[in-house]
Design an enzyme around this catalytic site. Structure first.
Site, PDB file in Angstrom:
ATOM      1  N   ARG A 105      29.854  50.799 -38.228  1.00  0.00           N
ATOM      2  CA  ARG A 105      30.910  51.839 -38.233  1.00  0.00           C
ATOM      3  C   ARG A 105      31.457  52.242 -39.578  1.00  0.00           C
ATOM      4  NH1 ARG A 105      35.931  50.874 -34.477  1.00  0.00           N
ATOM      5  NH2 ARG A 105      36.099  48.904 -35.762  1.00  0.00           N
ATOM      6  N   THR A 109      35.404  57.381 -41.278  1.00  0.00           N
ATOM      7  CA  THR A 109      35.410  58.133 -40.085  1.00  0.00           C
ATOM      8  C   THR A 109      35.499  57.517 -38.669  1.00  0.00           C
ATOM      9  OG1 THR A 109      32.997  58.149 -40.042  1.00  0.00           O
ATOM     10  CG2 THR A 109      34.043  59.877 -41.141  1.00  0.00           C
ATOM     11  N   ASP A 201      37.365  41.017 -35.520  1.00  0.00           N
ATOM     12  CA  ASP A 201      35.647  41.367 -35.808  1.00  0.00           C
ATOM     13  C   ASP A 201      34.976  40.525 -34.884  1.00  0.00           C
ATOM     14  OD1 ASP A 201      34.233  43.397 -37.836  1.00  0.00           O
ATOM     15  OD2 ASP A 201      33.264  41.730 -36.726  1.00  0.00           O
ATOM     16  N   ASP A 204      32.145  39.122 -37.601  1.00  0.00           N
ATOM     17  CA  ASP A 204      32.607  38.310 -38.580  1.00  0.00           C
ATOM     18  C   ASP A 204      32.960  36.688 -37.979  1.00  0.00           C
ATOM     19  OD1 ASP A 204      32.408  39.897 -40.558  1.00  0.00           O
ATOM     20  OD2 ASP A 204      34.636  40.611 -40.481  1.00  0.00           O
TER      21      ASP A 204
HETATM   22  N1  URA Z   1      34.744  45.757 -33.173  1.00  0.00           N
HETATM   23  C1  URA Z   1      35.108  44.231 -32.996  1.00  0.00           C
HETATM   24  O1  URA Z   1      34.183  43.675 -33.514  1.00  0.00           O
HETATM   25  N2  URA Z   1      36.496  44.134 -32.970  1.00  0.00           N
HETATM   26  C2  URA Z   1      37.412  45.279 -32.587  1.00  0.00           C
HETATM   27  O2  URA Z   1      38.454  45.028 -32.253  1.00  0.00           O
HETATM   28  C3  URA Z   1      36.693  46.600 -32.728  1.00  0.00           C
HETATM   29  C4  URA Z   1      35.497  46.676 -32.744  1.00  0.00           C
END
Ligand code: URA
Length: 210
Positions: A105, A109, A201, A204
């Site tokens: 991502r 943007t 995330d 992560d």
């Molecule tokens: N991707 C993720 O890993 N967590 C989110 O909250 C949104 C996108």
């Protein structure tokens, strides 16, 4: 509720999801829970796999026994967090072919940028299950589904752990033919495109990166 959406809110899934949401859950625990949830979600995602019968002999007598029709399956992991669902799905259907779509991502943007694509042959003949734990804006998932369709896939399901209403709407609009399976739908996205309350995330948390 949209026709193409199934919320698989089984108590075991919701319990494990709560443990995953806890910010203190270590990566190893997070990965293990995601794998366990993928088995439970997979049960629902694969519910309508076509069946046939085979003549077998039990110790008692011959019978016509139900067996999977052998329709070719493809699992497509939307990298990198998709791999957390992929492992459990491969436990369920070890013979499935596997593809990967790599997208990141753009933080400004929030649009998806492709960096890797490798899909199984004859994808047009396969039932495809795309896996990504987080359906947030829907941008990267929609972009991944576009790539899978461009390769010829016609029968596609999307398996997610956690979704935002915005992502569900975006995918339903861009890909009304794709059936979406998710364990839970949270409140909303924040300004950074993260699901609220969410679990942070997923990549992560799975891999211990920041
Ligand atoms: N991707 C993720 O890993 N967590 C989110 O909250 C949104 C996108």
């Amino acid at each position: 509720m949209q026709d193409n959406l199934t919320v698989v809110n089984h108590p075991l899934i919701l319990h494990k999801l709560t443990l995953m949401r806890d910010k203190n859950a270590p990566s190893a625990v997070f990965r293990q829970l995601l794998r366990e949830i993928s088995l439970l979600l997979g049960y629902e995602v694969l519910r309508d796999l076509p069946m046939t019968t085979r003549t077998i002999e039990t110790p008692i007598q011959e019978m016509e026994a139900p067996i999977l029709k052998g329709r070719k399956l493809a699992l497509v992991s939307i990298l990198r967090a998709g791999n957390g669902l992929l492992d459990g799905m491969l436990d369920l259907v070890p013979g499935a072919r596997v593809g990967h779509v790599g997208l990141y991502r753009d933080p400004k943007t929030l649009q998806a940028v492709e960096y890797y694509l490798k899909l199984p042959d004859h994808i047009d003949e396969r039932a495809v299950i795309a896996v990504d734990p987080m359906l947030a804006t829907g941008n990267s998932v929609s972009a991944a589904l576009n790539k899978i369709k461009l390769a010829g896939a016609k029968d596609i399901r999307l398996m997610c752990l956690l979704s935002a209403p915005e992502g569900i709407e975006a995918v339903a609009k861009a890909h009304p033919d794709v059936r979406v399976f998710t364990a839970a739908i949270d409140e909303r996205l924040n300004d950074h495109g993260y699901i609220v309350p969410g679990l942070g995330d997923a990549g992560d948390r799975m891999f211990g990166t920041k």
